[in-house]
Write an enzyme that holds these catalytic residues in place. Structure first.
Site, short mmCIF file in Angstrom:
data_model
loop_
_atom_site.label_atom_id
_atom_site.label_comp_id
_atom_site.label_asym_id
_atom_site.label_seq_id
_atom_site.Cartn_x
_atom_site.Cartn_y
_atom_site.Cartn_z
N ASP A 80 0.85 -1.19 0.00
CA ASP A 80 0.00 0.00 0.00
C ASP A 80 0.89 1.25 0.00
O ASP A 80 1.79 1.37 0.84
CB ASP A 80 -0.91 0.00 1.23
CG ASP A 80 -1.90 1.16 1.21
OD1 ASP A 80 -2.97 1.01 0.60
OD2 ASP A 80 -1.59 2.21 1.80
N ILE A 81 0.66 2.15 -0.95
CA ILE A 81 1.44 3.38 -1.01
C ILE A 81 1.06 4.25 0.20
O ILE A 81 -0.11 4.49 0.46
CB ILE A 81 1.19 4.15 -2.32
CG1 ILE A 81 1.56 3.27 -3.52
CG2 ILE A 81 1.99 5.45 -2.36
CD1 ILE A 81 1.25 3.90 -4.87
N ASN A 88 -2.29 12.73 -3.60
CA ASN A 88 -3.19 13.22 -4.65
C ASN A 88 -3.66 14.64 -4.35
O ASN A 88 -3.80 15.47 -5.26
CB ASN A 88 -4.39 12.28 -4.80
CG ASN A 88 -4.09 11.08 -5.68
OD1 ASN A 88 -3.21 11.13 -6.54
ND2 ASN A 88 -4.80 10.00 -5.47
N GLU A 123 -4.55 2.33 -4.55
CA GLU A 123 -3.10 2.40 -4.40
C GLU A 123 -2.51 1.13 -3.81
O GLU A 123 -1.38 1.12 -3.33
CB GLU A 123 -2.71 3.60 -3.52
CG GLU A 123 -3.07 3.48 -2.06
CD GLU A 123 -4.49 3.91 -1.73
OE1 GLU A 123 -4.77 4.18 -0.55
OE2 GLU A 123 -5.33 3.97 -2.66
#
Length: 238
Positions: A80-81, A88, A123
């Site tokens: 997971d980023i 964003n 993500e």
């Protein structure tokens, strides 16, 4: 990343009538190519080029069954980023998409051809590693985490952007009887531990320490040496 293809050798196509040429042969070949392209599109994530969630759901069931019937373990990495929503909000969704592609390209470098790298959603990414035990999978995850942390995203007219990711790792063996949903949940719990413990890290259970046991016990060795010794003494008496 493993590439699955159903392409056949079109040069071997022959006309049903046995002629050297066939009016419909070119059309058949073109239709076959279109079918292969559509098949790849169905199983591939359009943005990243990795396998998609649909393909992952089909593949994990097959790989778990293969593991149950064999002796080699199957490992899974969930990635997971970190703070992607904030990313964003700061940089915009277009650069956010560039970040997803960037991470995907690093994943492709880190995994083997026999591994299945998929976009899990948003993500999140998932990697299935057949014939890979937990210790080996942890090594892959550590290497991938370091690659992400040290290779920034290059953006035109901007300074390189640093990205980090959290990863969870666990394995499935022939001794396990859980469903694919439970296996995913188990790995997902390790991912959340990595995030809750500060992110930019890999969380996993402790790899089992395998103690090599002698195939012959000490009692058997004593009996064996005793038998050899008695045999030597018998030979001396002859």
């Amino acid at each position: 990343m493993k590439t699955v293809s159903n392409e056949k050798n079109e040069d071997n196509l022959l006309c049903a009538r046995g002629d050297n040429s066939c009016d419909f042969l070119t059309e058949i070949v073109e239709l076959r190519r279109e079918v292969n392209v559509l098949t790849e599109l169905v199983r591939t994530d359009a943005l990243t080029g990795l396998f998609n969630f649909r393909f992952f759901n089909e593949t994990i069931t097959l790989e778990m069954e293969r593991t149950r019937r064999g002796t080699q373990p199957l490992s899974m990495i969930l990635l997971d980023i970190d703070h992607f929503k904030k990313f964003n909000d700061k940089w915009g969704h277009e650069i956010g998409n560039h970040a997803l592609v960037h991470i995907s390209n690093l994943i492709k470098v880190a995994v083997r051809k026999l591994d299945f790298a998929c976009r899990f959603g948003g993500e999140e990414f998932v990697i299935l590693l057949p014939n890979t035990d937990l210790r080996q999978a942890i090594s892959v995850a550590d290497r991938l985490r370091e690659m992400i942390a040290t290779v920034p995203l290059e953006v035109a007219d901007e300074q390189p952007i640093s990205i980090t990711a959290s990863l969870g790792v666990d394995e499935f063996t022939s001794r396990n009887s859980e469903t694919s949903e439970l296996f995913i949940r188990r790995v997902d719990e390790w991912l959340y531990k990595a995030k809750n413990n500060g992110r930019n890290q890999v969380a996993h259970p402790n790899p089992r320490v395998v103690v090599q046991q002698d195939s012959v016990t000490q009692e058997e060795k004593s009996a064996l040496f005793g038998a050899v010794g008695n045999s030597t003494q018998d030979e001396d008496r002859l």
